[in-house]
Design a protein around this motif. Structure first.
Motif, PDB file in Angstrom:
ATOM      1  N   SER A 564      63.782  87.888  66.457  1.00  0.00           N
ATOM      2  CA  SER A 564      65.232  87.995  66.471  1.00  0.00           C
ATOM      3  C   SER A 564      65.818  86.599  66.449  1.00  0.00           C
ATOM      4  O   SER A 564      65.259  85.656  67.018  1.00  0.00           O
ATOM      5  CB  SER A 564      65.726  88.749  67.717  1.00  0.00           C
ATOM      6  N   SER A 565      66.941  86.461  65.755  1.00  0.00           N
ATOM      7  CA  SER A 565      67.582  85.163  65.639  1.00  0.00           C
ATOM      8  C   SER A 565      68.229  84.780  66.967  1.00  0.00           C
ATOM      9  O   SER A 565      68.522  85.646  67.801  1.00  0.00           O
ATOM     10  CB  SER A 565      68.639  85.206  64.537  1.00  0.00           C
ATOM     11  N   PRO A 566      68.479  83.498  67.195  1.00  0.00           N
ATOM     12  CA  PRO A 566      69.095  83.077  68.461  1.00  0.00           C
ATOM     13  C   PRO A 566      70.438  83.728  68.733  1.00  0.00           C
ATOM     14  O   PRO A 566      70.781  83.992  69.882  1.00  0.00           O
ATOM     15  CB  PRO A 566      69.226  81.557  68.293  1.00  0.00           C
ATOM     16  N   ASN A 567      71.208  84.025  67.691  1.00  0.00           N
ATOM     17  CA  ASN A 567      72.506  84.678  67.892  1.00  0.00           C
ATOM     18  C   ASN A 567      72.408  86.200  67.881  1.00  0.00           C
ATOM     19  O   ASN A 567      73.429  86.889  67.935  1.00  0.00           O
ATOM     20  CB  ASN A 567      73.495  84.225  66.819  1.00  0.00           C
ATOM     21  N   ALA A 568      71.178  86.725  67.787  1.00  0.00           N
ATOM     22  CA  ALA A 568      70.899  88.164  67.845  1.00  0.00           C
ATOM     23  C   ALA A 568      71.503  88.940  66.679  1.00  0.00           C
ATOM     24  O   ALA A 568      71.564  90.164  66.713  1.00  0.00           O
ATOM     25  CB  ALA A 568      71.400  88.760  69.166  1.00  0.00           C
ATOM     26  N   LYS A 569      71.921  88.256  65.612  1.00  0.00           N
ATOM     27  CA  LYS A 569      72.456  88.961  64.457  1.00  0.00           C
ATOM     28  C   LYS A 569      71.347  89.467  63.535  1.00  0.00           C
ATOM     29  O   LYS A 569      71.512  90.469  62.861  1.00  0.00           O
ATOM     30  CB  LYS A 569      73.418  88.059  63.692  1.00  0.00           C
ATOM     31  N   HIS A 570      70.261  88.737  63.487  1.00  0.00           N
ATOM     32  CA  HIS A 570      69.117  89.139  62.672  1.00  0.00           C
ATOM     33  C   HIS A 570      68.003  89.627  63.591  1.00  0.00           C
ATOM     34  O   HIS A 570      67.760  89.036  64.655  1.00  0.00           O
ATOM     35  CB  HIS A 570      68.583  87.967  61.846  1.00  0.00           C
ATOM     36  N   SER A 571      67.311  90.654  63.182  1.00  0.00           N
ATOM     37  CA  SER A 571      66.128  91.109  63.920  1.00  0.00           C
ATOM     38  C   SER A 571      65.154  91.741  62.947  1.00  0.00           C
ATOM     39  O   SER A 571      65.555  92.391  61.971  1.00  0.00           O
ATOM     40  CB  SER A 571      66.504  92.098  65.023  1.00  0.00           C
ATOM     41  N   THR A 572      63.890  91.544  63.196  1.00  0.00           N
ATOM     42  CA  THR A 572      62.867  92.053  62.292  1.00  0.00           C
ATOM     43  C   THR A 572      61.681  92.547  63.098  1.00  0.00           C
ATOM     44  O   THR A 572      61.468  92.155  64.250  1.00  0.00           O
ATOM     45  CB  THR A 572      62.364  90.957  61.335  1.00  0.00           C
ATOM     46  N   VAL A 573      60.886  93.389  62.453  1.00  0.00           N
ATOM     47  CA  VAL A 573      59.607  93.805  63.009  1.00  0.00           C
ATOM     48  C   VAL A 573      58.664  94.108  61.850  1.00  0.00           C
ATOM     49  O   VAL A 573      59.081  94.611  60.809  1.00  0.00           O
ATOM     50  CB  VAL A 573      59.719  95.033  63.939  1.00  0.00           C
TER      51      VAL A 573
END
Length: 810
Positions: A564-573
């Motif tokens: 997850s990106s530091p700003n929590a806008k992007h997330s992946t798995v």
């Protein structure tokens, strides 16, 4: 096997798909609707719970999570209502939906992002709308309270306008800041001049301006009165929404394919009665070429104090569920700690079904519940069902217990005993079902378990089933954690009047370890063992007459990577599973693997899955239908878009999916849903398209649905008795307390009941309608030298008539 990619934060177990659909905007700015779509693609029932993590200022109606159970191949749509509190700061917010099984093992985790719009609402009121001065030398202190109802800090200017003062300026300004969901009091003190102080009354006008635009956001006034005179008192009124219910009616048209047209009307509402209130819910639809409409989920409920009566479609989820036309009576204690329910159901789908009453069987039930609090409850249930399909009369009695020992340990248990009478074959069959669930912590070890057993002829919802689920997890330290999960199940229901020799056994073991995060990347490495044995698919193996169970065994290594990106806008798995498998009718071991991936950014979500080899007997058996000698393969790609426009009034949900395997062939699909939600009405348009190309045929299906929702008046239903207070106010000139010759009706006189003020009409009357039975204070207000005696009104009948004599102030 450690892989990195950009996907949404999720961890999936094969067979359970979770999708989050935004339905936001249907309830206004402070309430948003989401729909969680769960699909069990596996061949085993699934039972679990959805927990939702919310940021500060956001809460959900289902605070304890959403329980869910799915049969093989079943899809459920679970509504979730998100409540945006007034203290939620404006900006992007992310909700995390976590699906776990009964052992709290993560099955899927997805997030939904929405934006809390900036709200700059301000309110200004006078803390003391009426001020009294005792003599001309008294100073006056005016206090104006500014409330920031929005979600951003605001700068304001409060202007006090004085009709005549000894100071030079008529207008006085006070500047200040008001924090989010906070109040600030602006105080202005002055000494009134002699002429001003001697007047019977004067008003100070207060206006609030938003800086720096100098936009006015509200105004109020303060009445300053001399105690020797009387002046009307107007209490500030505020609207507080508590248990208000929304009334609405929705009409829609749906076209499925080229030939099917459907017309539907549904709605719900409630209205108060002199005693209690009535709630109505309806759903009626008709199809082209259909002789009669279908009415489902339609009922009328009348609630009076502690009693509740319902007539219409009854849906009762119990150990032996009841659905159909019927009636129910429920009693709730005043303390909400006891409840009794009794009902009768005839097991007919439509409310206006033309078939004979009780033709499809009937049932009745009785349940009593005692609840000390939300964590400790006990209930006893008896249910009866006359089943013409099984040609039996089923009786079921049992108890449900839920108990919380402390903050770490809780448990629930069910014990049910059944007795089924089969008159045609002269058989009386007893049966039994027991279930136990628990969760707790022991020395930082998390334990969760679920155990269920029912005999083969048990008439409840889960017949002939043994299921054992046990989960254990613990943190080794702050960076490492391990888990283990075991699932054992046996499904072998029996029937006297149905040919059924189904036997299905499964065993699954999962274990793994979570590794420390590196640059916001987390990893979980695990091992899976699966054993599935069943005779349900023998027809596909040309062994229909044999009851021998086919066996599929697999061992896999798993690796799930999250980022997850530091700003929590992007997330992946990204998930990778690989291992060996032993198929039925094969002496050689095969290789199988699966790659799972998800990516999420704000309103966009992308999913992918590639599978090589059959994970379940069903997949292996279906491939045999086409006499395939090649390995089963499947690829699935999907993308979803959820966005809101025009200050959350217009919401759009769209998506596309592509699946390719042996059974379905190449199957693309897509949908677009639009919904506009206004204050008085809403409109929606839903479209979906599905196409699949198999070896034998090509099929395409287009569905279009359009509708309009009319929002009716919202009210606050009250189950208690209600009445009207009708008062006649007159000047009692002869002070005898009776309206007679010489007395005069008091026109335009102010009367206060509790905190509500009234001004009498030209005949001296006032009317206060629909008050709950109780005591109301008649508070004294001196006006123009006349007053009435304070009293307490005990409203205990539907029409309360009284006279209020006014006495001249000495």
């Amino acid at each position: 096997m450690i892989l990195f990619t950009m996907t949404i934060s999720a961890q999936q177990i094969p067979g359970i798909d979770m999708e989050i659909r935004s339905e936001s905007g249907t309830e206004g700015h402070n309430i948003m609707d989401f729909t969680v779509v769960l699909k069990n693609k596996g061949q085993m029932p699934f039972s679990g719970k959805i927990n939702i993590q919310t940021p500060e200022g956001i809460r959900i109606a289902a605070a304890n999570g959403i329980e869910t159970e799915l049969d093989p191949g079943e899809t459920v749509f679970l509504p979730v209502k998100i409540i945006i509190s007034n203290n939620a700061v404006a900006g992007d917010k992310t909700l995390v939906f976590s699906l776990a099984d009964r052992q709290s093992k993560a099955v899927s985790e997805k997030s939904a992002t929405f934006k809390v719009a900036q709200d700059t609402a301000l309110r200004i009121i006078a803390e003391n709308p009426i001020l009294y001065i005792n003599n001309m030398k008294d100073s006056v202190e005016v206090r104006a309270r500014v409330s920031n109802l929005g979600n951003v800090k605001q700068h304001v200017t409060v202007v006090f306008k004085i009709p005549e003062i000894t100071q030079e300026n008529i207008f006085v300004e006070k500047k200040g800041n008001v924090s989010v969901q906070k109040d600030s009091v602006f105080i202005f003190r002055f000494m009134p001049s002699g002429p001003l102080a001697r007047t019977s009354q004067f008003s100070i006008t207060i206006a609030g301006f938003r800086d720096p635009e100098k936009e006015i956001f509200g105004n109020t006034s303060v009445s300053v009165q001399n105690v020797a005179s009387s002046q009307r008192y107007q209490d500030p009124q505020s609207m507080v929404l508590s248990e208000y219910k929304k009334n609405s009616v929705t009409a829609s048209y749906r076209r499925v394919g080229e030939n099917l047209n459907m017309y539907q009307i549904r709605g719900a509402g409630s209205f108060n009665l002199p005693s209690g209130y009535m709630s109505v819910r309806g759903n009626i639809y008709t199809l082209n070429g259909q002789g009669e409409p279908v009415i489902t989920n339609t009922y009328v409920t009348y609630r009076n104090v502690n009693n509740e009566y319902t007539v219409g479609n009854i849906s009762k989820m119990m150990e032996m569920s009841m659905f159909g036309r019927g009636a129910e009576y429920a009693w709730n204690s005043s303390a909400k700690d006891k409840k009794v329910e009794v009902g009768f159901v005839d097991q007919t789908f439509s409310l206006i079904e033309k078939h004979a009453f009780l033709q499809y069987g009937y049932g009745f039930y009785a349940r009593g519940t005692m609840m000390k609090d939300a964590a400790k409850s006990f209930s006893a249930t008896y249910s009866f069902r006359n089943d013409p399909y099984e040609k039996a009369r089923h009786n079921l009695v049992g108890t449900d217990v839920q108990y919380t020992f402390n903050k770490d340990w809780n448990m629930s248990a069910k014990v049910y005993s059944g007795l089924s009478v089969y008159d045609e074959i002269n058989v009386t069959k007893p049966s039994l079902a027991v279930e136990s669930q628990y969760s707790g912590n022991y020395h930082k070890i998390n334990l969760n378990g679920n155990y269920f057993y029912s005999t083969d002829y048990y008439p409840g919802n889960r017949r002939g089933m043994l299921q054992i689920q046990q989960n254990i997890s613990t943190n080794i330290n702050k960076n490492y954690s391990i888990y283990g999960n075991i699932l054992v199940s046996n499904f072998s229901p029996k029937f006297y009047f149905f040919e059924n020799n189904l036997i299905s056994d499964s065993f699954r073991f999962d274990t793994g370890i979570s590794l420390p995060k590196i640059w916001n990347v987390g990893s979980t490495v695990g091992f899976q063992y699966q054993d599935e044995e069943s005779n349900a698919y023998n027809n596909f193996f040309n062994t229909a007459l044999s009851q021998e169970k086919k066996i599929l065994r697999a061992q896999r290594i798993t690796d799930y990577m999250t980022w997850s990106s530091p700003n929590a806008k992007h997330s992946t798995v990204l998930g990778l599973e690989a291992g060996r498998v032993e198929y039925p009718d094969s002496n050689n071991s095969g290789y199988q693997m699966k790659i799972l991936g998800n990516y999420n950014y704000k309103w966009f979500n992308f999913n992918m899955m590639y599978q090589y080899g059959s994970y379940f007997l069903s997949e292996y058996a279906f491939s045999k239908v086409f006499s395939e000698n090649t390995t089963y393969k499947k690829i699935s790609l999907s993308a979803f878009v959820n966005e809101n426009f025009f200050d959350q009034k217009l919401s759009m949900s769209s998506g596309a999916n592509y699946t390719d395997d042996i059974f379905y062939g190449k199957s693309p699909s897509a949908f677009v849903n639009l919904k506009y939600s206004g204050k008085m009405y809403g409109i929606f348009l839903n479209t979906s398209w599905f196409y699949y190309s198999s070896r034998s045929s090509n099929n395409s299906l287009l569905t279009v649905e359009a509708g309009v929702t009319l929002n009716l008046k919202t009210n606050n239903p009250d189950p208690g008795k209600k009445g009207n207070i009708m008062a006649f106010v007159y000047y009692d000139n002869n002070t005898n307390g009776i309206y007679d010759a010489g007395d005069k009706a008091a026109e335009g006189y102010l009367v206060m009941l509790n905190t509500v003020s009234f001004k009498t009409d030209s005949k001296g009357n006032l009317n206060y309608r629909s008050l709950p039975f109780g005591k109301y204070a008649l508070k004294q207000i001196i006006q123009k030298g006349w007053y009435y005696d304070e009293a307490e009104i005990d409203l205990n009948r539907h029409n309360y008539v009284l006279q209020i004599p006014l006495h001249q102030n000495g």
